[in-house]
Scaffold this active site. Structure first.
Site, mmCIF file in Angstrom:
data_model
loop_
_atom_site.group_PDB
_atom_site.id
_atom_site.type_symbol
_atom_site.label_atom_id
_atom_site.label_comp_id
_atom_site.label_asym_id
_atom_site.label_seq_id
_atom_site.Cartn_x
_atom_site.Cartn_y
_atom_site.Cartn_z
ATOM 1 C CD GLU A 35 -2.736 1.320 2.447
ATOM 2 O OE1 GLU A 35 -3.507 2.300 2.525
ATOM 3 O OE2 GLU A 35 -2.633 0.445 3.325
ATOM 4 N NE ARG A 262 4.691 -8.259 11.604
ATOM 5 C CZ ARG A 262 3.948 -7.172 11.790
ATOM 6 N NH1 ARG A 262 2.694 -7.259 12.194
ATOM 7 N NH2 ARG A 262 4.442 -5.980 11.554
ATOM 8 C CE LYS A 272 3.631 0.837 5.362
ATOM 9 N NZ LYS A 272 2.771 0.799 4.163
#
Length: 557
Positions: A35, A262, A272
């Protein structure tokens, strides 16, 4: 002897099983779908390397698709930085695509779902919808609009698209199962009204698809065979498959979502939102600050693409999450830089050394190797003169027999130059040494072939000619946080763990040739560490960032 065949990771095994069960090799296709709402970080490198690595292994195309469904947070700046990062890591994508390419198709499929009784327009606020979902152990409460007439939902949905309603006043929800133990299946929102311009489509759309709806259907449109994502999306897989079932046509590749663990690296954060705080509150200088775990920050610090790819390979592909020691990353960086970094001489805590019996006004240009580890790296010449700079820590007035550097009455070799002997020192009013006076053996020049040049001394020091010295600012970077997991405790602000000495700038001197090195070129400051020239450098001020220390005791398994 034939090399033992490397075992397959679990994703490769899935692909091999699919091939054995009828999937054609030319139907294999992957994608990396970021994204564009921020800069890529070290966690993303795992997804990049897995997807593009599989593309290389199976000679299959890999799309770079931007999941740009939220115009509130997405910008062209992030698109450009992501492309730069992927290219820098050494990967090439087959097609550059965007979820926004499919807005019309997604809308048409949503209309068909309303007609099929699989979706409805809800006029409740998002907070109420969340409350009605309850929890996995408690049945959800159906929306009062869940069974509204199809024609009514169709009309409202079109008017939503046309911009007749305010942002957040309505949403389109899938009609699935309000008692499912999987919360993602409790009538998830497919579209929300958002009166914001999009960085690609402008003001053409007033409604935007939610990630879960757009993501899987984009995979389907692109005929991605294996949709690989991190473990946090595992409980989204039933919804991914349900959405896919609504649009699937016989004969097409039915994309398969599979999840991998992850990557969490000690002394780093990858949220983020938290990285944004570091930037917004001035803890760091920007997204590309060398202390940041962003790819752009790592690149600026001097990490190499090879080192990061090797790191990901050593971490491996697993299903269970764990904390990776940052020392492994440093090891991989150090291992690659040892092969490719040019050896240069720089002094970061200088003290003057005067060779009293070296003729005043004389200078020599001495040959030295660029990199003994790299075949064909060649040599260069560095200037030598009567007055030099050496590291302050390389000299002691008195020292025991285990100190192999320079001490009064002791001898060392100056690298690529002569053997010297320290004779006396000069100090300031505070008792700090300002100048070391020494004598040299003029027949001991390195490489001259004389008997004296072959004489062994225990210490070898780097140096810089004072007459030719290039003043430099050297940024010594340390870990940004003082604890391994700065965001582990929910009730403690992670900013409490900022290391006050995460960067220290010192004034030093370097050999004059460093004036011409390129920004980002890997260098080894001999006996100090690995460095790279920073983008802040100007003609008047040269700036070098420390990438990693020269040695470490870490030994990977």
């Amino acid at each position: 002897m034939e090399e033992e065949k490397k075992s397959l990771n679990f994703i490769e095994q899935i692909i091999e099983d699919d091939l054995a069960n009828g999937l054609k090799r030319d139907q294999i296709r992957f994608r990396f779908p970021p994204e564009p709402n921020g800069y890529l970080h070290v966690g993303h490198t795992k997804a990049i390397c897995i997807n593009f690595g599989l593309g290389e292994k199976y000679n299959a195309p890999v799309n770079l698709r931007f999941d740009d469904t939220n115009p509130e947070k997405e910008e062209q700046e992030f698109v450009d930085s992501i492309k730069k990062d992927v290219e820098w890591l050494g990967f090439k994508w087959d097609k550059e695509l965007y979820a926004s390419d499919y807005f019309q198709q997604l809308y048409e499929w949503a209309v068909q779902m309303i007609k099929d009784g699989k979706a409805y327009v809800d006029e409740q606020p998002s907070e109420v919808i969340t409350e009605q979902r309850k929890n996995p152990a408690e049945p959800g409460i159906e929306s009062p609009y869940r069974n509204r007439p199809v024609e009514e939902s169709l009309d409202l949905f079109e008017r939503m698209k046309n911009g007749e309603f305010e942002s957040g006043s309505m949403s389109l929800r899938a009609k699935i199962d309000m008692v499912s133990p999987n919360m993602n299946m409790r009538d998830p929102v497919m579209y929300r009204i958002l009166n914001k311009p999009h960085h690609r489509t402008g003001t053409a759309w007033k409604i935007y698809p939610m990630y879960d709806w757009a993501h899987g259907e984009s995979d389907y449109i692109e005929q991605i065979s294996h949709s690989l994502c991190s473990l946090e999306f595992e409980n989204h897989r039933p919804l991914y498959n349900w959405y896919l079932d609504q649009v699937y046509e016989e004969g097409k590749v039915k994309n398969k979502q599979r999840e991998f663990a992850r990557m969490n690296v000690s002394y780093m954060i990858t949220s983020k939102r938290k990285l944004q705080r570091l930037v917004a509150e001035g803890v760091v200088t920007g997204w590309d600050d060398p202390r940041m775990p962003t790819i752009s920050g790592m690149r600026r610090k001097g990490f190499t693409p090879v080192s990061i790819r090797n790191f990901i390979e050593k971490v491996g592909v697993a299903k269970r999450e764990n904390l990776i020691e940052i020392q492994l990353l440093d090891f991989c960086v150090r291992e690659d830089l040892n092969k490719v970094a040019k050896r240069v001489m720089a002094v970061v805590d200088p003290v003057k050394l005067v060779i009293e019996n070296y003729p005043e006004g004389r200078e020599e240009w001495l040959e030295t190797e660029n990199n003994p580890e790299q075949e064909g790296a060649g040599t260069r010449e560095v200037p030598f003169s009567r007055e030099l700079y050496i590291e302050r820590e390389d000299f002691k007035e008195e020292a025991n027999n285990k100190f192999f550097r320079l001490k009064l009455g002791g001898e060392v070799r100056l690298k690529s130059a002569y053997i010297i002997k320290a004779e006396r020192v000069e100090k300031d009013e505070n008792g700090e040494i300002t100048t070391i006076y020494a004598t040299y053996d003029e027949k001991s020049k390195s490489g001259s072939g004389t008997e004296e040049s072959l004489r062994k001394v225990k210490g070898t020091l780097h140096w810089v000619s004072a007459k030719h010295a290039l003043p430099v600012d050297v940024r010594i970077y340390n870990q940004l946080f003082t604890v391994e997991q700065p965001d582990a405790e929910k009730d403690v602000d992670f900013l409490n763990f900022i290391n006050p000495e995460s960067v220290i700038t010192v004034k030093g001197f370097a050999e004059p040739g460093l004036k011409d090195v390129a920004v980002g070129e890997p260098l080894q400051f001999q006996r100090i560490g690995y460095f790279t020239k920073d983008q802040d450098s100007t003609e008047e001020k040269m700036v070098f960032n420390r990438t990693v220390t020269l040695k470490d005791s870490y030994k990977p398994e």
